[in-house]
Design a protein around this motif. Structure first.
Motif, PDB file in Angstrom:
ATOM      1  N   GLY A 208      -6.797   2.940 -13.803  1.00 57.96           N
ATOM      2  CA  GLY A 208      -8.318   3.519 -13.467  1.00 57.96           C
ATOM      3  C   GLY A 208      -8.255   4.322 -12.593  1.00 57.96           C
ATOM      4  O   GLY A 208      -7.341   4.767 -11.866  1.00 57.96           O
ATOM      5  N   GLU A 209      -9.295   4.607 -11.755  1.00 58.09           N
ATOM      6  CA  GLU A 209      -9.668   5.589 -10.968  1.00 58.09           C
ATOM      7  C   GLU A 209      -9.017   5.021  -9.531  1.00 58.09           C
ATOM      8  O   GLU A 209      -9.215   4.053  -9.137  1.00 58.09           O
ATOM      9  N   GLU A 210      -8.247   5.981  -8.855  1.00 53.24           N
ATOM     10  CA  GLU A 210      -7.691   5.595  -7.693  1.00 53.24           C
ATOM     11  C   GLU A 210      -8.682   6.038  -6.542  1.00 53.24           C
ATOM     12  O   GLU A 210      -9.459   6.802  -6.327  1.00 53.24           O
ATOM     13  N   SER A 211      -8.278   5.299  -5.315  1.00 51.88           N
ATOM     14  CA  SER A 211      -9.195   5.521  -4.186  1.00 51.88           C
ATOM     15  C   SER A 211      -8.846   6.787  -3.520  1.00 51.88           C
ATOM     16  O   SER A 211      -7.717   7.284  -3.651  1.00 51.88           O
ATOM     17  N   ARG A 212      -9.966   7.594  -2.931  1.00 46.18           N
ATOM     18  CA  ARG A 212      -9.849   8.857  -2.605  1.00 46.18           C
ATOM     19  C   ARG A 212     -10.356   8.802  -0.975  1.00 46.18           C
ATOM     20  O   ARG A 212     -10.786   8.105  -0.639  1.00 46.18           O
ATOM     21  N   MET A 213     -10.057   9.821  -0.297  1.00 43.30           N
ATOM     22  CA  MET A 213     -10.530  10.370   0.861  1.00 43.30           C
ATOM     23  C   MET A 213     -11.807  11.189   0.896  1.00 43.30           C
ATOM     24  O   MET A 213     -11.851  11.845  -0.117  1.00 43.30           O
ATOM     25  N   SER A 214     -12.878  10.868   1.592  1.00 45.36           N
ATOM     26  CA  SER A 214     -14.071  11.488   1.531  1.00 45.36           C
ATOM     27  C   SER A 214     -14.115  12.952   1.989  1.00 45.36           C
ATOM     28  O   SER A 214     -14.767  13.759   1.756  1.00 45.36           O
ATOM     29  N   LYS A 215     -13.148  13.356   3.015  1.00 42.40           N
ATOM     30  CA  LYS A 215     -13.043  14.375   3.413  1.00 42.40           C
ATOM     31  C   LYS A 215     -12.304  15.318   2.805  1.00 42.40           C
ATOM     32  O   LYS A 215     -11.127  15.075   2.561  1.00 42.40           O
ATOM     33  N   PRO A 216     -12.516  16.707   2.567  1.00 38.22           N
ATOM     34  CA  PRO A 216     -11.728  17.514   1.925  1.00 38.22           C
ATOM     35  C   PRO A 216     -10.246  17.766   2.076  1.00 38.22           C
ATOM     36  O   PRO A 216      -9.478  17.507   1.446  1.00 38.22           O
ATOM     37  N   THR A 246      -7.580   0.836  -4.406  1.00 38.72           N
ATOM     38  CA  THR A 246      -6.792   1.227  -5.622  1.00 38.72           C
ATOM     39  C   THR A 246      -5.920   2.151  -5.484  1.00 38.72           C
ATOM     40  O   THR A 246      -6.148   3.422  -5.165  1.00 38.72           O
ATOM     41  N   LEU A 247      -4.684   1.961  -5.708  1.00 42.92           N
ATOM     42  CA  LEU A 247      -3.438   2.686  -5.489  1.00 42.92           C
ATOM     43  C   LEU A 247      -2.730   3.064  -6.888  1.00 42.92           C
ATOM     44  O   LEU A 247      -2.639   2.034  -7.411  1.00 42.92           O
ATOM     45  N   THR A 248      -2.427   4.376  -7.144  1.00 43.07           N
ATOM     46  CA  THR A 248      -1.644   4.621  -8.183  1.00 43.07           C
ATOM     47  C   THR A 248      -0.127   3.793  -8.072  1.00 43.07           C
ATOM     48  O   THR A 248       0.404   3.606  -7.141  1.00 43.07           O
ATOM     49  N   TYR A 249      -0.033   3.267  -9.402  1.00 40.57           N
ATOM     50  CA  TYR A 249       1.267   2.275  -9.364  1.00 40.57           C
ATOM     51  C   TYR A 249       2.249   2.657 -10.515  1.00 40.57           C
ATOM     52  O   TYR A 249       3.075   3.592 -10.262  1.00 40.57           O
ATOM     53  N   LEU A 250       1.965   1.675 -11.400  1.00 39.14           N
ATOM     54  CA  LEU A 250       2.858   2.167 -12.777  1.00 39.14           C
ATOM     55  C   LEU A 250       2.131   2.781 -13.922  1.00 39.14           C
ATOM     56  O   LEU A 250       0.940   2.424 -13.873  1.00 39.14           O
ATOM     57  N   PRO A 251       2.631   3.238 -14.947  1.00 45.28           N
ATOM     58  CA  PRO A 251       2.006   3.646 -16.024  1.00 45.28           C
ATOM     59  C   PRO A 251       1.226   2.632 -16.654  1.00 45.28           C
ATOM     60  O   PRO A 251       1.603   1.477 -17.007  1.00 45.28           O
ATOM     61  N   LEU A 253      -1.014   0.558 -15.055  1.00 44.41           N
ATOM     62  CA  LEU A 253      -1.280  -0.228 -14.069  1.00 44.41           C
ATOM     63  C   LEU A 253      -1.676   0.583 -12.430  1.00 44.41           C
ATOM     64  O   LEU A 253      -0.731   1.282 -12.344  1.00 44.41           O
ATOM     65  N   ASN A 254      -2.554  -0.199 -11.863  1.00 44.96           N
ATOM     66  CA  ASN A 254      -2.769   0.480 -10.503  1.00 44.96           C
ATOM     67  C   ASN A 254      -2.642  -0.795  -9.538  1.00 44.96           C
ATOM     68  O   ASN A 254      -2.365  -1.964 -10.213  1.00 44.96           O
ATOM     69  N   LEU A 255      -2.385  -0.613  -8.384  1.00 46.95           N
ATOM     70  CA  LEU A 255      -2.327  -1.720  -7.357  1.00 46.95           C
ATOM     71  C   LEU A 255      -3.612  -1.848  -6.553  1.00 46.95           C
ATOM     72  O   LEU A 255      -4.146  -0.878  -5.763  1.00 46.95           O
ATOM     73  N   GLN A 256      -4.080  -2.952  -6.658  1.00 44.08           N
ATOM     74  CA  GLN A 256      -5.715  -3.336  -6.044  1.00 44.08           C
ATOM     75  C   GLN A 256      -5.218  -3.957  -4.660  1.00 44.08           C
ATOM     76  O   GLN A 256      -4.598  -4.811  -4.586  1.00 44.08           O
ATOM     77  N   SER A 257      -5.674  -3.291  -3.447  1.00 44.95           N
ATOM     78  CA  SER A 257      -5.289  -3.737  -2.351  1.00 44.95           C
ATOM     79  C   SER A 257      -6.628  -4.042  -1.536  1.00 44.95           C
ATOM     80  O   SER A 257      -7.525  -3.437  -1.186  1.00 44.95           O
ATOM     81  N   GLU A 258      -6.732  -5.450  -1.426  1.00 48.89           N
ATOM     82  CA  GLU A 258      -7.937  -5.889  -0.623  1.00 48.89           C
ATOM     83  C   GLU A 258      -7.613  -5.965   1.114  1.00 48.89           C
ATOM     84  O   GLU A 258      -6.776  -6.717   1.395  1.00 48.89           O
ATOM     85  N   LEU A 259      -8.113  -5.291   1.783  1.00 51.75           N
ATOM     86  CA  LEU A 259      -7.498  -5.054   3.247  1.00 51.75           C
ATOM     87  C   LEU A 259      -8.657  -5.873   4.183  1.00 51.75           C
ATOM     88  O   LEU A 259     -10.167  -5.549   3.733  1.00 51.75           O
ATOM     89  N   LEU A 260      -8.274  -6.839   4.778  1.00 47.18           N
ATOM     90  CA  LEU A 260      -9.186  -7.457   5.883  1.00 47.18           C
ATOM     91  C   LEU A 260      -8.738  -7.374   7.191  1.00 47.18           C
ATOM     92  O   LEU A 260      -7.623  -7.552   7.318  1.00 47.18           O
ATOM     93  N   PRO A 261      -9.661  -6.796   7.937  1.00 44.65           N
ATOM     94  CA  PRO A 261      -9.128  -6.404   9.534  1.00 44.65           C
ATOM     95  C   PRO A 261      -8.751  -7.824   9.983  1.00 44.65           C
ATOM     96  O   PRO A 261      -9.605  -8.965   9.681  1.00 44.65           O
ATOM     97  N   CYS A 262      -7.817  -7.841  10.845  1.00 44.42           N
ATOM     98  CA  CYS A 262      -7.582  -9.273  11.523  1.00 44.42           C
ATOM     99  C   CYS A 262      -8.456  -9.325  12.944  1.00 44.42           C
ATOM    100  O   CYS A 262      -8.530  -8.523  13.421  1.00 44.42           O
TER     101      CYS A 262
END
Length: 262
Positions: A208-216, A246-251, A253-262
């Motif tokens: 699906g759609e991968e995560s992007r950066m907001s600044k050009p 969401t990161l590009t992974y395999l055809p 499939l994407n890799l979903q990464s839930e990030l939690l600050p420590c």
């Protein structure tokens, strides 16, 4: 789901010499300005070994060295090195040499041409005899390396160094792998939920759609090299906020990464 803690980070890119500079950029209201690639002088190798290395090897080792700064016991670390294409400068030089009379392929070029050359130099510099994996996954190389390193950390219960790196190819090879900018990211991962920089929960999801950066300009940098696909994770860490990335992974499939600050 695989869960790991990010203990330390190293980053090298044009205009970015380390994780501190990357953090300042990702916290700033300003967009990425680029700049010169900082001098690549990884100190973990002896001078005669460093002379045999290439730009690709040096950018990988420099990020790795930062991620292991002030850390003792590097000889106990497993490692995962990931690159979309490896050292295309060396491949280009060897292919050109094969067209010349006598086919004068340099032994140094030949041993640097293998995909695990950066991992080999790191093992020498760190004195590590632990397992090391070297892989490539085109635009999914960062996600593939991250998943491999995380699985090893959890299953083997050992800290794992992840290094993902890319260098722009020579002009003749540019149409086949259009890497625009050099980039290297290193992370020290552990399965322990002890103090660190952030906690990552990883799982696969349908393409699906991968995560992007907001600044050009940061988005352009993200797309410039497969290793730079790490930027959404780095931004969330720098800004100390939770995020689902969401990161590009395999055809398929994407890799979903839930990030939690420590």
């Amino acid at each position: 789901m695989i869960s790991v803690t990010i203990k330390k980070i190293g980053v090298v890119a044009q205009g970015i010499g380390n994780w501190q500079e990357a953090t300042a950029l990702l916290q700033s209201e300003a967009d990425y300005q680029g700049g010169e690639l900082p001098p690549l002088k990884p100190s973990m190798l002896k001078p005669n070994e460093r002379r045999r290395t290439t730009r690709t090897i040096k950018i990988a080792l420099q990020a790795a060295e930062e991620a292991l700064q002030d850390l003792t016991g590097t000889e106990t670390l497993a490692s995962v090195f990931s690159s979309s294409e490896g050292d295309l400068d060396i491949i280009d030089q060897i292919c050109l040499a094969l067209t010349e009379e006598g086919r004068p392929v340099s032994p140094t070029q030949f041993h640097n041409s293998v995909h695990n050359a950066p991992a080999g130099y790191w093992s020498i510099g760190a004195g590590s005899r632990q397992g090391s994996s070297s892989l490539g996954g085109l635009n999914g190389s960062f996600a593939a390396g991250l998943m491999e390193a995380a699985v090893q950390a959890v299953v083997e219960r050992v800290p794992v160094l992840l290094v993902c790196y890319d260098q722009p190819p020579p002009e003749l090879l540019q149409p086949f792998m259009p890497i625009g900018e050099p980039f290297s990211i290193a992370m020290l991962l552990t399965a322990e939920s002890e103090s660190g920089i952030a906690r990552l929960n990883l799982s696969t999801v349908p393409d699906g759609e991968e995560s992007r950066m907001s600044k050009p300009a940061l988005e352009t940098l993200r797309l410039s090299a497969p290793s730079a696909r790490s930027l959404p994770i780095l931004q969330a860490i720098a800004q100390s906020h939770a995020a689902n990335i969401t990161l590009t992974y395999l055809p398929g499939l994407n890799l979903q990464s839930e990030l939690l600050p420590c």
